[in-house]
Design a protein around this motif. Structure first.
Motif, PDB file in Angstrom:
ATOM      1  N   THR A  20      46.836  13.852  86.025  1.00  0.00           N
ATOM      2  CA  THR A  20      45.712  13.481  86.864  1.00  0.00           C
ATOM      3  C   THR A  20      46.212  12.875  88.175  1.00  0.00           C
ATOM      4  OG1 THR A  20      45.579  11.236  85.990  1.00  0.00           O
ATOM      5  CG2 THR A  20      44.399  12.957  84.767  1.00  0.00           C
ATOM      6  N   ALA A 126      33.684   3.180  72.526  1.00  0.00           N
ATOM      7  CA  ALA A 126      34.342   4.109  73.450  1.00  0.00           C
ATOM      8  C   ALA A 126      33.525   4.258  74.729  1.00  0.00           C
ATOM      9  CB  ALA A 126      34.526   5.466  72.783  1.00  0.00           C
ATOM     10  N   LEU A 127      34.214   4.297  75.857  1.00  0.00           N
ATOM     11  CA  LEU A 127      33.564   4.574  77.135  1.00  0.00           C
ATOM     12  C   LEU A 127      33.356   6.081  77.260  1.00  0.00           C
ATOM     13  CD1 LEU A 127      35.650   2.176  79.423  1.00  0.00           C
ATOM     14  CD2 LEU A 127      33.253   1.885  78.725  1.00  0.00           C
ATOM     15  N   ARG A 129      33.382   9.988  78.526  1.00  0.00           N
ATOM     16  CA  ARG A 129      34.508  10.828  78.937  1.00  0.00           C
ATOM     17  C   ARG A 129      34.713  10.779  80.451  1.00  0.00           C
ATOM     18  NH1 ARG A 129      37.022  15.471  76.316  1.00  0.00           N
ATOM     19  NH2 ARG A 129      38.759  16.012  77.677  1.00  0.00           N
ATOM     20  N   VAL A 131      34.651   8.437  82.319  1.00  0.00           N
ATOM     21  CA  VAL A 131      35.462   7.264  82.659  1.00  0.00           C
ATOM     22  C   VAL A 131      36.892   7.442  82.173  1.00  0.00           C
ATOM     23  CG1 VAL A 131      35.761   4.779  82.315  1.00  0.00           C
ATOM     24  CG2 VAL A 131      33.472   5.730  82.615  1.00  0.00           C
ATOM     25  N   THR A 132      37.045   7.895  80.922  1.00  0.00           N
ATOM     26  CA  THR A 132      38.373   7.933  80.316  1.00  0.00           C
ATOM     27  C   THR A 132      39.235   9.074  80.842  1.00  0.00           C
ATOM     28  OG1 THR A 132      37.500   9.237  78.460  1.00  0.00           O
ATOM     29  CG2 THR A 132      37.538   6.844  78.207  1.00  0.00           C
ATOM     30  N   GLU A 133      38.633  10.105  81.440  1.00  0.00           N
ATOM     31  CA  GLU A 133      39.433  11.194  82.007  1.00  0.00           C
ATOM     32  C   GLU A 133      40.340  10.702  83.127  1.00  0.00           C
ATOM     33  OE1 GLU A 133      37.043  14.359  83.386  1.00  0.00           O
ATOM     34  OE2 GLU A 133      36.632  15.152  81.407  1.00  0.00           O
ATOM     35  N   GLN A 134      39.876   9.700  83.845  1.00  0.00           N
ATOM     36  CA  GLN A 134      40.663   9.059  84.900  1.00  0.00           C
ATOM     37  C   GLN A 134      40.998   9.981  86.072  1.00  0.00           C
ATOM     38  OE1 GLN A 134      44.034   7.459  82.742  1.00  0.00           O
ATOM     39  NE2 GLN A 134      42.960   5.577  82.293  1.00  0.00           N
ATOM     40  N   HIS A 139      33.670   5.246  90.581  1.00  0.00           N
ATOM     41  CA  HIS A 139      32.479   5.238  89.736  1.00  0.00           C
ATOM     42  C   HIS A 139      31.377   4.399  90.380  1.00  0.00           C
ATOM     43  CE1 HIS A 139      35.611   6.176  86.642  1.00  0.00           C
ATOM     44  NE2 HIS A 139      34.698   7.067  86.324  1.00  0.00           N
ATOM     45  N   ARG A 154      35.014  -4.095  81.432  1.00  0.00           N
ATOM     46  CA  ARG A 154      35.758  -3.017  80.784  1.00  0.00           C
ATOM     47  C   ARG A 154      35.967  -1.852  81.742  1.00  0.00           C
ATOM     48  NH1 ARG A 154      32.665  -1.157  75.706  1.00  0.00           N
ATOM     49  NH2 ARG A 154      34.463   0.276  75.575  1.00  0.00           N
ATOM     50  N   LEU A 155      34.949  -1.555  82.528  1.00  0.00           N
ATOM     51  CA  LEU A 155      35.074  -0.468  83.503  1.00  0.00           C
ATOM     52  C   LEU A 155      36.071  -0.836  84.596  1.00  0.00           C
ATOM     53  CD1 LEU A 155      31.275   0.400  83.876  1.00  0.00           C
ATOM     54  CD2 LEU A 155      33.002   1.809  82.743  1.00  0.00           C
ATOM     55  N   GLY A 158      39.927  -0.550  84.078  1.00  0.00           N
ATOM     56  CA  GLY A 158      40.578   0.743  84.166  1.00  0.00           C
ATOM     57  C   GLY A 158      41.223   1.000  85.511  1.00  0.00           C
TER      58      GLY A 158
END
Length: 360
Positions: A20, A126-127, A129, A131-134, A139, A154-155, A158
């Motif tokens: 990424t 879990a957040l 996807r 968000v977690t794809e990065q 955002h 939490r957001l 990241g």
């Protein structure tokens, strides 16, 4: 949001393990903003930085996504994806948020971004996807209530660029765009005071919304400045959670008081609509018996009977301002977090009248 935007980030549309932009930035020892500037052939980074980023891309085998635009040098420009994170609420049926998001989408298109929708659920560990794809440039988090400070933290942890809309963090300094809730409530209450009302009730909303706290304080400030003592019996807390008609039960309780209010400020137009129904069902009239003011000035406020006096902001401007701020964050063109407050204005309609018209 356009279906193609959402489809880009489905479970089957992402290559598992693919490097990424964040991986490129880490490998090159630069910021995500620097990688973005390089990929879009923009000024703002040195030649040495460009060479490090180019080497990292080659070593990692990073494959950026093209969006069909061309840079000045004729290279393919890279699409910027912005995560649009919301509550579980049906935001597109909410006229306020729908207008803000529509303007945000239009400005995103103009600036070359694609918005990708994600839903935040605080009950899930879990957040989403998106968000977690990065691989997002940033955002935008819109709405409050279930989007708590803990979830916002939490957001933010990241490391992605984060912008709050119609919400704020009380524990961190984060960029946010809001309406001036306290001033809006002050204007609504001041309008009723100017009409001669002194027994002015407030229909409060759920405690979990920070914006509604500000509206309550605006109501208190207006009464204080007018020298009107606060009557706790006129402060009606929210009891309509889960009910289809917000404000209806609250208004019934206010009408049951031995000395009922002559005017009511509802902290949202939805609550004002329910209050209007309760007043009518009780055989009373607005504004002859009770004046009523709402908040948000949604489009349907002009079409109630009678049309509702309300305070509102330019929702299109709010969406555009939010997208511009995110654009600045992506480019690294900021000097630290700021909170932007969009001014409110009072729209007077037929639901308010001088105290002389109200029944004793």
């Amino acid at each position: 949001l356009p279906a193609e935007c959402v489809g880009q980030h489905t479970e089957t549309g992402v290559r598992m393990g693919a490097p990424t932009m964040k991986d490129v930035a880490a490998a090159a020892g630069v910021s995500l903003a620097a990688v973005s500037l390089y990929l879009n052939d923009r000024a703002g980074i040195s030649q040495a930085t460009r060479e490090r980023i180019a080497a990292a891309i080659q070593n990692l085998g990073y494959q950026p996504r093209a969006n069909g635009r061309k840079t000045k040098s004729g290279q393919q420009a890279i699409a910027h994806y912005i995560g649009l994170l919301t509550e579980k609420l049906p935001i597109y049926s909410d006229h306020f948020y729908a207008d803000v998001i529509h303007a945000m989408q239009a400005e995103a298109d103009r600036l070359g971004y694609s918005l990708v929708l994600g839903t935040l659920d605080p009950s899930q560990s879990a957040l989403p996807r998106v968000v977690t794809e990065q691989n997002m440039s940033g955002h935008i988090v819109i709405g409050g209530g279930d989007i708590t400070d803990e979830l916002i933290a939490r957001l933010a942890a990241g490391g992605a660029r984060l912008l709050l809309v119609d919400n704020q963090s009380w524990s961190q300094e984060l960029d946010s765009v809001m309406v001036d809730n306290q001033r809006g409530a002050y204007l609504a209450t001041q309008h009723l005071l100017d009409l001669g009302h002194r027994r002015i009730a407030i229909i409060c909303g759920p405690r979990k919304y920070k914006t509604l706290h500000s509206r309550y304080h605006g109501y208190l400030a207006a009464l204080h400045d007018a020298g009107v003592l606060i009557d706790d019996r006129l402060v009606q807390s929210s009891i309509s959670m889960g009910q289809s008609r917000k404000g209806y039960l609250e208004m019934q309780k206010l009408l049951a008081l031995t000395e009922r209010p002559t005017a009511v400020f509802a902290v949202s137009d939805r609550a004002a609509f329910g209050a209007l129904d309760a007043i009518r069902d009780a055989g009373l009239r607005v504004p002859d018996d009770i004046s009523l003011v709402g908040f948000d000035n949604v489009n349907s406020a002009a079409h109630t009977y009678p049309p509702l006096t309300s305070v509102g902001a330019d929702r299109q401007a709010m969406g555009a301002v939010a997208m511009h701020r995110m654009h600045d964050l992506v480019r690294g063109a900021t000097n630290g977090p700021i909170q932007i407050a969009v001014y409110m204005h009072l729209v007077v309609r037929q639901s308010t009248a001088p105290l002389a018209r109200a029944a004793p």
